[in-house]
Motif scaffolding. Structure first.
Motif, PDB file in Angstrom:
ATOM      1  N   ASP A 323       0.849  -1.197   0.000  1.00  0.00           N
ATOM      2  CA  ASP A 323       0.000   0.000   0.000  1.00  0.00           C
ATOM      3  C   ASP A 323       0.883   1.244   0.000  1.00  0.00           C
ATOM      4  O   ASP A 323       1.878   1.318   0.730  1.00  0.00           O
ATOM      5  N   THR A 324       0.497   2.251  -0.799  1.00  0.00           N
ATOM      6  CA  THR A 324       1.259   3.493  -0.914  1.00  0.00           C
ATOM      7  C   THR A 324       0.334   4.685  -0.741  1.00  0.00           C
ATOM      8  O   THR A 324      -0.776   4.702  -1.277  1.00  0.00           O
ATOM      9  N   LEU A 325       0.801   5.701  -0.008  1.00  0.00           N
ATOM     10  CA  LEU A 325       0.064   6.955   0.136  1.00  0.00           C
ATOM     11  C   LEU A 325       0.710   7.997  -0.762  1.00  0.00           C
ATOM     12  O   LEU A 325       1.925   8.219  -0.710  1.00  0.00           O
ATOM     13  N   PHE A 326      -0.109   8.645  -1.610  1.00  0.00           N
ATOM     14  CA  PHE A 326       0.373   9.697  -2.507  1.00  0.00           C
ATOM     15  C   PHE A 326      -0.073  11.052  -1.962  1.00  0.00           C
ATOM     16  O   PHE A 326      -1.263  11.268  -1.715  1.00  0.00           O
ATOM     17  N   VAL A 327       0.882  11.972  -1.785  1.00  0.00           N
ATOM     18  CA  VAL A 327       0.576  13.319  -1.304  1.00  0.00           C
ATOM     19  C   VAL A 327       1.101  14.332  -2.315  1.00  0.00           C
ATOM     20  O   VAL A 327       2.293  14.333  -2.649  1.00  0.00           O
ATOM     21  N   SER A 328       0.207  15.185  -2.806  1.00  0.00           N
ATOM     22  CA  SER A 328       0.575  16.257  -3.723  1.00  0.00           C
ATOM     23  C   SER A 328       0.744  17.539  -2.919  1.00  0.00           C
ATOM     24  O   SER A 328      -0.146  17.927  -2.161  1.00  0.00           O
ATOM     25  N   LEU A 329       1.880  18.211  -3.074  1.00  0.00           N
ATOM     26  CA  LEU A 329       2.195  19.403  -2.304  1.00  0.00           C
ATOM     27  C   LEU A 329       1.811  20.666  -3.061  1.00  0.00           C
ATOM     28  O   LEU A 329       2.058  20.778  -4.256  1.00  0.00           O
ATOM     29  N   ASN A 330       1.237  21.609  -2.354  1.00  0.00           N
ATOM     30  CA  ASN A 330       0.841  22.877  -2.958  1.00  0.00           C
ATOM     31  C   ASN A 330       2.081  23.682  -3.355  1.00  0.00           C
ATOM     32  O   ASN A 330       3.208  23.381  -2.931  1.00  0.00           O
ATOM     33  N   SER A 331       1.885  24.730  -4.129  1.00  0.00           N
ATOM     34  CA  SER A 331       2.991  25.585  -4.543  1.00  0.00           C
ATOM     35  C   SER A 331       3.685  26.184  -3.324  1.00  0.00           C
ATOM     36  O   SER A 331       3.057  26.504  -2.317  1.00  0.00           O
ATOM     37  N   ALA A 332       4.997  26.344  -3.419  1.00  0.00           N
ATOM     38  CA  ALA A 332       5.774  26.937  -2.329  1.00  0.00           C
ATOM     39  C   ALA A 332       5.890  28.445  -2.452  1.00  0.00           C
ATOM     40  O   ALA A 332       6.470  29.103  -1.591  1.00  0.00           O
ATOM     41  N   THR A 333       5.343  29.023  -3.522  1.00  0.00           N
ATOM     42  CA  THR A 333       5.306  30.469  -3.700  1.00  0.00           C
ATOM     43  C   THR A 333       3.888  30.861  -4.108  1.00  0.00           C
ATOM     44  O   THR A 333       3.003  30.015  -4.234  1.00  0.00           O
ATOM     45  N   ASP A 334       3.687  32.164  -4.331  1.00  0.00           N
ATOM     46  CA  ASP A 334       2.345  32.610  -4.697  1.00  0.00           C
ATOM     47  C   ASP A 334       2.095  32.528  -6.199  1.00  0.00           C
ATOM     48  O   ASP A 334       1.142  33.103  -6.713  1.00  0.00           O
ATOM     49  N   ARG A 335       2.945  31.786  -6.901  1.00  0.00           N
ATOM     50  CA  ARG A 335       2.771  31.629  -8.336  1.00  0.00           C
ATOM     51  C   ARG A 335       2.265  30.229  -8.649  1.00  0.00           C
ATOM     52  O   ARG A 335       2.506  29.279  -7.911  1.00  0.00           O
ATOM     53  N   ASN A 336       1.546  30.103  -9.752  1.00  0.00           N
ATOM     54  CA  ASN A 336       1.102  28.799 -10.280  1.00  0.00           C
ATOM     55  C   ASN A 336       0.117  28.056  -9.387  1.00  0.00           C
ATOM     56  O   ASN A 336      -0.055  26.843  -9.532  1.00  0.00           O
ATOM     57  N   LEU A 337      -0.537  28.754  -8.452  1.00  0.00           N
ATOM     58  CA  LEU A 337      -1.535  28.088  -7.623  1.00  0.00           C
ATOM     59  C   LEU A 337      -2.653  27.572  -8.523  1.00  0.00           C
ATOM     60  O   LEU A 337      -3.176  28.286  -9.372  1.00  0.00           O
ATOM     61  N   ALA A 338      -3.025  26.303  -8.342  1.00  0.00           N
ATOM     62  CA  ALA A 338      -4.021  25.675  -9.214  1.00  0.00           C
ATOM     63  C   ALA A 338      -5.120  25.051  -8.381  1.00  0.00           C
ATOM     64  O   ALA A 338      -4.959  24.802  -7.187  1.00  0.00           O
ATOM     65  N   GLN A 339      -6.249  24.802  -9.032  1.00  0.00           N
ATOM     66  CA  GLN A 339      -7.367  24.140  -8.370  1.00  0.00           C
ATOM     67  C   GLN A 339      -7.216  22.624  -8.497  1.00  0.00           C
ATOM     68  O   GLN A 339      -6.680  22.126  -9.488  1.00  0.00           O
ATOM     69  N   PRO A 340      -7.669  21.880  -7.478  1.00  0.00           N
ATOM     70  CA  PRO A 340      -7.522  20.420  -7.506  1.00  0.00           C
ATOM     71  C   PRO A 340      -8.153  19.798  -8.743  1.00  0.00           C
ATOM     72  O   PRO A 340      -9.247  20.176  -9.169  1.00  0.00           O
ATOM     73  N   THR A 341      -7.435  18.857  -9.320  1.00  0.00           N
ATOM     74  CA  THR A 341      -7.919  18.106 -10.482  1.00  0.00           C
ATOM     75  C   THR A 341      -7.538  16.648 -10.286  1.00  0.00           C
ATOM     76  O   THR A 341      -6.935  16.275  -9.293  1.00  0.00           O
ATOM     77  N   GLY A 342      -7.879  15.825 -11.245  1.00  0.00           N
ATOM     78  CA  GLY A 342      -7.435  14.443 -11.217  1.00  0.00           C
ATOM     79  C   GLY A 342      -8.539  13.482 -10.822  1.00  0.00           C
ATOM     80  O   GLY A 342      -9.732  13.817 -10.814  1.00  0.00           O
ATOM     81  N   ASN A 343      -8.140  12.283 -10.488  1.00  0.00           N
ATOM     82  CA  ASN A 343      -9.058  11.196 -10.173  1.00  0.00           C
ATOM     83  C   ASN A 343      -9.656  11.397  -8.784  1.00  0.00           C
ATOM     84  O   ASN A 343      -9.003  11.120  -7.771  1.00  0.00           O
ATOM     85  N   SER A 344     -10.898  11.874  -8.720  1.00  0.00           N
ATOM     86  CA  SER A 344     -11.530  12.132  -7.436  1.00  0.00           C
ATOM     87  C   SER A 344     -11.770  10.857  -6.643  1.00  0.00           C
ATOM     88  O   SER A 344     -11.849  10.885  -5.413  1.00  0.00           O
ATOM     89  N   GLU A 345     -11.900   9.723  -7.327  1.00  0.00           N
ATOM     90  CA  GLU A 345     -12.102   8.462  -6.633  1.00  0.00           C
ATOM     91  C   GLU A 345     -10.865   8.061  -5.827  1.00  0.00           C
ATOM     92  O   GLU A 345     -10.978   7.425  -4.780  1.00  0.00           O
ATOM     93  N   ALA A 346      -9.695   8.438  -6.340  1.00  0.00           N
ATOM     94  CA  ALA A 346      -8.459   8.079  -5.646  1.00  0.00           C
ATOM     95  C   ALA A 346      -8.117   9.068  -4.545  1.00  0.00           C
ATOM     96  O   ALA A 346      -7.333   8.756  -3.649  1.00  0.00           O
ATOM     97  N   GLN A 347      -8.695  10.275  -4.603  1.00  0.00           N
ATOM     98  CA  GLN A 347      -8.362  11.308  -3.633  1.00  0.00           C
ATOM     99  C   GLN A 347      -9.191  11.162  -2.366  1.00  0.00           C
ATOM    100  O   GLN A 347     -10.406  11.044  -2.416  1.00  0.00           O
ATOM    101  N   ALA A 348      -8.510  11.197  -1.235  1.00  0.00           N
ATOM    102  CA  ALA A 348      -9.203  11.208   0.041  1.00  0.00           C
ATOM    103  C   ALA A 348      -9.494  12.633   0.482  1.00  0.00           C
ATOM    104  O   ALA A 348     -10.488  12.900   1.160  1.00  0.00           O
ATOM    105  N   LYS A 349      -8.620  13.594   0.084  1.00  0.00           N
ATOM    106  CA  LYS A 349      -8.808  14.991   0.440  1.00  0.00           C
ATOM    107  C   LYS A 349      -8.019  15.859  -0.513  1.00  0.00           C
ATOM    108  O   LYS A 349      -6.939  15.473  -0.980  1.00  0.00           O
TER     109      LYS A 349
END
Length: 430
Positions: A323-349
């Protein structure tokens, strides 16, 4: 603007202070972009820097700068020149044989041309209970103040290591971007490892490996251990047999030597079935991806199981085999901030608070606790724990337990009473 690094000895700090730097990325004495990188383990580090000189320079390091002529008797590590066609001459040096938990003072340069300002760092603890910090891609431009704020917040709790899982600079060969990236003081005092840039390629330029030392570097991939965690960084060209081979071979070598294995990179790893399969087969515990520019975490994913997802409720997860946990990290600066996308079934939050975030990972032999906070407010966005502790189901509260009885419930109707009212001697009032 970088402040002068202070030595750990308070008694000599005042005498060693120098004037503030003239510009971002300047370490004094004609030396620029000094950055402390991770070595192959907690007993080693790397130091990278740029200089206008063409002469040979070194890293001079001592454990106690208060001793007279300490630098003259200290350890000196030679640097080598990188042959890339840029105006600044680039240097790298590997420092080894560090004592766990020892604080060191170091500088770069030579006796004839002069030295940079002194900087300090503390070697890895060698403990199995420690913490590291991680950020998504900063993509720095020039004097990016938000990156400095993120680094300051991420290192405020004194993590032993900083992992930048994504593009350090917007352009991989940008000198101005490198000035902004290396400017925060923490990058000279906390060993930092950077993921490969999105422009890095197998057949072409590998700018990240040129600018920043990557341990055990191979085709844009890097691998090293730190305390009881194995780290594997992968190139953006994910679906390649060399990537799979690198992950698998290093995970096999680390397994049994460390308690946890962490894979990091710039791509959206959670939405790539190929990497899910590779991560599962290699028994990767945690994947940190840095170029999605929003925060999200998956359910426990297992490419080898029929359901593929272990949708456990709550913030404490008990991973099974592969089993593997995947964590996507938000931007570290105020540039390129994006809205969540991708497979909602795989996302817990998933979340996007509109400002940069940073993540800290607390490590013990039995648990990894991943906490993500907003830089501006320090508010917790999410926390999740991978636990190998035995699952303990809580016992019912004592008052909720039924009381056993030997009496049988009555099934008959209640009988009317035959008791008559007591007589009274009082007469009714007329």
């Amino acid at each position: 603007m970088r402040k002068t690094a202070l030595l750990t000895a308070v008694s000599v700090a005042a005498s060693l202070m120098v004037a503030p730097m003239a510009s971002a990325g300047d370490n004094g004495g004609g030396y620029y972009n000094v950055m402390l990188g991770s070595g192959t383990d907690e007993t080693s580090v790397t130091v990278t820097w740029d200089q206008d000189l063409i002469s040979s320079t070194v890293v001079d390091i001592v454990s106690d700068p208060t001793i007279p002529d300490a630098h003259g008797s200290g350890a000196v590590f030679s640097a080598h020149t990188e042959g890339m066609p840029y105006s600044a001459h680039h240097r790298k040096a590997k420092v080894s044989g560090l004592t766990p938990g020892q604080t060191y003072t170091y500088r770069v340069g030579n006796e004839s041309d002069g030295w940079s300002d002194e900087m300090t760092f503390t070697a890895g603890s060698g403990s199995t209970s420690w913490s590291f910090a991680a950020t998504g891609a900063p993509n720095t431009l020039v004097d990016d103040a938000t990156w400095a704020s993120t680094v300051t917040a991420a290192t405020a709790t004194h993590p032993e290591l900083l992992v930048v899982a994504g593009n350090a600079m917007e352009k991989a060969n940008s000198t101005a971007g490198r000035y902004a990236f290396t400017d925060p003081d923490a990058l000279q005092s906390v060993p930092t490892v950077t993921g490969s840039h999105s422009s890095d390629s197998f057949g072409g330029s590998l700018e990240t490996a040129w600018h920043f030392q990557q341990p055990n570097f191979s085709f844009g991939n890097t691998a090293f251990t730190y305390n009881n965690v194995g780290f594997i960084g992968v190139t953006p060209q994910l679906e390649d047999y060399r990537v799979e081979s690198f992950i698998t071979s290093n995970a096999d070598a680390m397994r049994g030597q460390v308690d946890w294995i962490v894979l990091f990179g710039m791509s959206s790893l959670a939405n790539k079935p190929y990497l899910q399969k590779v991560a599962s087969n290699a028994s990767i515990d945690l994947v940190l991806s840095g170029n999605d520019y929003f925060y999200s975490r998956s359910h426990l994913l297992n490419a080898n199981s029929e359901s593929n997802e272990n949708k456990a409720d709550g913030n404490v997860l008990y991973p099974g085999d592969n089993d593997t946990l995947f964590v996507s990290l938000n931007s570290a600066t105020d540039r390129n901030l994006a809205q969540p996308t991708g497979n909602s079934e795989a996302q817990a939050k998933s979340a996007q608070d509109g400002t940069p975030d940073y993540t800290t990972v607390d490590v013990t032999p039995e648990e990894l606790t991943i906490t993500t906070r907003d830089v501006a407010s320090n508010a917790v966005i999410d926390t999740v724990t991978l636990s190998r502790k035995q699952i303990i189901n809580p016992s019912p509260i004592a008052s909720e337990k039924p009381t056993p009885t030997s009496e049988k419930p009555s099934t008959s109707e209640p009988k009317p009473t035959t008791k008559k009212p007591e007589p009274t001697s009082e007469k009714p009032t007329t």
